[in-house]
Motif scaffolding. Sequence first.
Motif, mmCIF file in Angstrom:
data_model
loop_
_atom_site.group_PDB
_atom_site.id
_atom_site.type_symbol
_atom_site.label_atom_id
_atom_site.label_comp_id
_atom_site.label_asym_id
_atom_site.label_seq_id
_atom_site.Cartn_x
_atom_site.Cartn_y
_atom_site.Cartn_z
ATOM 1 N N PRO A 173 30.915 3.872 24.612
ATOM 2 C CA PRO A 173 30.495 3.886 26.028
ATOM 3 C C PRO A 173 31.461 3.106 26.909
ATOM 4 O O PRO A 173 31.978 2.054 26.504
ATOM 5 C CB PRO A 173 29.123 3.206 26.003
ATOM 6 C CG PRO A 173 28.662 3.280 24.594
ATOM 7 C CD PRO A 173 29.891 3.272 23.745
ATOM 8 N N HIS A 174 31.687 3.604 28.120
ATOM 9 C CA HIS A 174 32.505 2.880 29.098
ATOM 10 C C HIS A 174 31.631 2.506 30.291
ATOM 11 O O HIS A 174 30.423 2.784 30.316
ATOM 12 C CB HIS A 174 33.731 3.700 29.511
ATOM 13 C CG HIS A 174 33.425 5.078 30.021
ATOM 14 N ND1 HIS A 174 32.708 5.309 31.187
ATOM 15 C CD2 HIS A 174 33.735 6.309 29.524
ATOM 16 C CE1 HIS A 174 32.607 6.605 31.394
ATOM 17 N NE2 HIS A 174 33.212 7.243 30.401
ATOM 18 N N ILE A 175 32.228 1.881 31.285
ATOM 19 C CA ILE A 175 31.462 1.351 32.407
ATOM 20 C C ILE A 175 30.760 2.464 33.188
ATOM 21 O O ILE A 175 29.684 2.253 33.768
ATOM 22 C CB ILE A 175 32.370 0.508 33.337
ATOM 23 C CG1 ILE A 175 31.542 -0.277 34.371
ATOM 24 C CG2 ILE A 175 33.409 1.379 34.016
ATOM 25 C CD1 ILE A 175 30.687 -1.360 33.780
ATOM 26 N N GLY A 176 31.335 3.667 33.196
ATOM 27 C CA GLY A 176 30.681 4.779 33.877
ATOM 28 C C GLY A 176 29.359 5.144 33.222
ATOM 29 O O GLY A 176 28.368 5.439 33.905
ATOM 30 N N HIS A 177 29.330 5.143 31.879
ATOM 31 C CA HIS A 177 28.069 5.387 31.176
ATOM 32 C C HIS A 177 27.055 4.295 31.514
ATOM 33 O O HIS A 177 25.872 4.570 31.745
ATOM 34 C CB HIS A 177 28.294 5.405 29.662
ATOM 35 C CG HIS A 177 29.152 6.521 29.177
ATOM 36 N ND1 HIS A 177 30.366 6.315 28.564
ATOM 37 C CD2 HIS A 177 28.976 7.872 29.210
ATOM 38 C CE1 HIS A 177 30.895 7.488 28.228
ATOM 39 N NE2 HIS A 177 30.079 8.439 28.614
ATOM 40 N N ALA A 178 27.521 3.048 31.535
ATOM 41 C CA ALA A 178 26.629 1.923 31.833
ATOM 42 C C ALA A 178 26.077 2.038 33.251
ATOM 43 O O ALA A 178 24.877 1.809 33.486
ATOM 44 C CB ALA A 178 27.376 0.610 31.654
ATOM 45 N N TYR A 179 26.917 2.396 34.190
ATOM 46 C CA TYR A 179 26.512 2.514 35.595
ATOM 47 C C TYR A 179 25.406 3.544 35.752
ATOM 48 O O TYR A 179 24.372 3.291 36.404
ATOM 49 C CB TYR A 179 27.736 2.893 36.426
ATOM 50 C CG TYR A 179 27.491 3.146 37.893
ATOM 51 C CD1 TYR A 179 26.829 2.219 38.684
ATOM 52 C CD2 TYR A 179 27.950 4.312 38.492
ATOM 53 C CE1 TYR A 179 26.620 2.451 40.043
ATOM 54 C CE2 TYR A 179 27.759 4.553 39.842
ATOM 55 C CZ TYR A 179 27.087 3.616 40.615
ATOM 56 O OH TYR A 179 26.883 3.847 41.945
ATOM 57 N N GLU A 180 25.588 4.709 35.140
ATOM 58 C CA GLU A 180 24.583 5.757 35.247
ATOM 59 C C GLU A 180 23.281 5.352 34.569
ATOM 60 O O GLU A 180 22.186 5.599 35.104
ATOM 61 C CB GLU A 180 25.114 7.050 34.632
ATOM 62 C CG GLU A 180 24.149 8.223 34.750
ATOM 63 C CD GLU A 180 24.801 9.517 34.321
ATOM 64 O OE1 GLU A 180 25.706 9.987 35.038
ATOM 65 O OE2 GLU A 180 24.416 10.042 33.258
ATOM 66 N N ALA A 181 23.390 4.721 33.385
ATOM 67 C CA ALA A 181 22.187 4.291 32.675
ATOM 68 C C ALA A 181 21.419 3.244 33.476
ATOM 69 O O ALA A 181 20.184 3.292 33.567
ATOM 70 C CB ALA A 181 22.571 3.734 31.304
ATOM 71 N N ILE A 182 22.139 2.295 34.078
ATOM 72 C CA ILE A 182 21.499 1.243 34.875
ATOM 73 C C ILE A 182 20.822 1.839 36.106
ATOM 74 O O ILE A 182 19.689 1.488 36.448
ATOM 75 C CB ILE A 182 22.528 0.171 35.266
ATOM 76 C CG1 ILE A 182 22.916 -0.651 34.034
ATOM 77 C CG2 ILE A 182 21.997 -0.741 36.363
ATOM 78 C CD1 ILE A 182 24.135 -1.537 34.236
ATOM 79 N N ALA A 183 21.511 2.750 36.785
ATOM 80 C CA ALA A 183 20.919 3.392 37.964
ATOM 81 C C ALA A 183 19.669 4.180 37.584
ATOM 82 O O ALA A 183 18.631 4.089 38.254
ATOM 83 C CB ALA A 183 21.943 4.305 38.633
ATOM 84 N N GLY A 184 19.768 4.950 36.499
ATOM 85 C CA GLY A 184 18.605 5.711 36.043
ATOM 86 C C GLY A 184 17.444 4.803 35.682
ATOM 87 O O GLY A 184 16.284 5.088 36.001
ATOM 88 N N ASP A 185 17.759 3.696 35.040
ATOM 89 C CA ASP A 185 16.716 2.764 34.645
ATOM 90 C C ASP A 185 16.052 2.122 35.858
ATOM 91 O O ASP A 185 14.825 1.971 35.904
ATOM 92 C CB ASP A 185 17.298 1.676 33.745
ATOM 93 C CG ASP A 185 16.234 0.732 33.229
ATOM 94 O OD1 ASP A 185 15.360 1.190 32.478
ATOM 95 O OD2 ASP A 185 16.266 -0.463 33.600
ATOM 96 N N ALA A 186 16.860 1.735 36.847
ATOM 97 C CA ALA A 186 16.285 1.123 38.052
ATOM 98 C C ALA A 186 15.359 2.102 38.770
ATOM 99 O O ALA A 186 14.289 1.723 39.262
ATOM 100 C CB ALA A 186 17.404 0.659 38.984
ATOM 101 N N ILE A 187 15.754 3.377 38.819
ATOM 102 C CA ILE A 187 14.914 4.392 39.464
ATOM 103 C C ILE A 187 13.621 4.586 38.669
ATOM 104 O O ILE A 187 12.525 4.673 39.235
ATOM 105 C CB ILE A 187 15.687 5.717 39.600
ATOM 106 C CG1 ILE A 187 16.878 5.537 40.552
ATOM 107 C CG2 ILE A 187 14.766 6.835 40.083
ATOM 108 C CD1 ILE A 187 17.898 6.649 40.469
#
Length: 517
Positions: free
Chosen positions: A18-32
């Motif tokens: 995983p790279h930072i782009g995967h982390a960014y999307e996962a974090i955004a999805g989780d916050a939503i």
Amino acid sequence: MAEPFYITTAIAYPNGKPHIGHAYEAIAGDAIARFQRLSGRDVRFVTGTDEHGLKMAQTARAAGRETIEFATEMSNYFRDMGQKLNISYDAFRRTTEEQHKAASSALWQAMEANGDLYLDRYEGWYSVRDEAFYAEDELIEGEGGQKLSPQNTPVEWTVEESWFFRLSKYRDFLIELNETRGFLEPESRRNEVLSFLKGQELRDLSVSRTSFDWGVPVPNSPGHVMYVWVDALTTYLTGIGYPETSGDFARFWPANLHLIGKDIVRFHAVYWPAFLSSAGLPIPKSIFGHGFLLHRGEKMSKSLGNVVDPLELADRFGVDQLRYFLLREVSFGQDGSYSASAIVTRCNAELANSFGNLVQRVLSFIAKNCDGGFTADAPIEPADAELREKVRRACADELPQAFERLALSAGLEAWIQAVFACNAYIDEQAPWSLRKTDPERMKRVLATLCGCIRDLSVAVSPVTPVASGKILDALCIPDDARNLAALSHDPALGPIQVNNPKPAFPRLELPADEEAD
């Protein structure tokens, strides 16, 4: 029963860690997802790994590994990322699972029964890296005249027998669908897809391969495996029980939101709704294509040596701090930039110095000077009511409204402005001075601040769940009062009780070798 809400991230392709782009999307999805739970919705949050396709087989072969063994190892890195970053998904699906293969076969057979699949010969350009087919007029010229895809990836001429999907049949339907405001956001992505759909005849899509066997077998067609995007997109159905169409599937489908990167919008806004329509299944309600994260303004590349492991960032700066920074710093839907110095600056200014310091000043003062608790009996003054209304408006109105429209950074801007108002109030009211001159007024000021801190902690909990939980624990807030419905303009908050307050957001330090960021 609570209203259902189904959200998915893109299904990650695990040919690398995983790279930072995967982390960014996962974090955004989780916050939503957490925000929707906070709002009282019955949420289903699904993610997973897309493990088939030629690129995966080639990467495993180059590493001297069995493909399934390699896929399992790489998929586990994505599971580990989810655990590390506190991603609260309800299901993690792998495309190599038997249930997923059954779901893909069921979708295929439904499309076939509708007359939308036919056998022919494919000749055209294919990008192994994108797992995508491109028309001649979509290609760009690279160095030395090399043909490249629109994503700047190499393409190769491919000739093989293939099943085709009658995508051309759905052109008018897809144009009308994508013109519907709210289906594909933000507007820039919608315009890109409409330009593609209106600018050319829509060609039928090759949806099987015979040149390799690492994929879901096509039903009743020996030697053919499904095009990886038919297989991958089906994961959104697998995650809620398909091909069983009762139970969770009936409750949660169609998805409320597919959250994806802007580079795979066409697959989701063109191919996916056409497949679903062909199979007689409802279309997702919304697709959102977020932007890319750039490292100090540059696209990340192994050759440039600027690829950053998101788990290392979480270890260095804290999980909640990283989550807050990414959602606060970047206007969701646009490209954004990050660096170590930017993370430290933002988190120190807003989390440590503003919110964290506010919380610690108030709660430690109560623990030290009020025996850990009290009841405020003094009347509410205009300054108290004004602050509580400002905080209530930010936490119960402005942030939720912004999060509903996926304006995550705007929601956090409203939140931090309320934090600033609390700091101005405590400096103006000076409870440390009131302790000597007017103890009853001091209690009213502290109760007002505790009510604000409760609201602020609940509102930001989708972004900083661990730190928010610790603050609410220190305030002795019961679990059933940690949701948006419990937020109130009532300044009293009832009897105040504080238990063992600890700093929630310690200050971050920037390593000396990164001060030039």
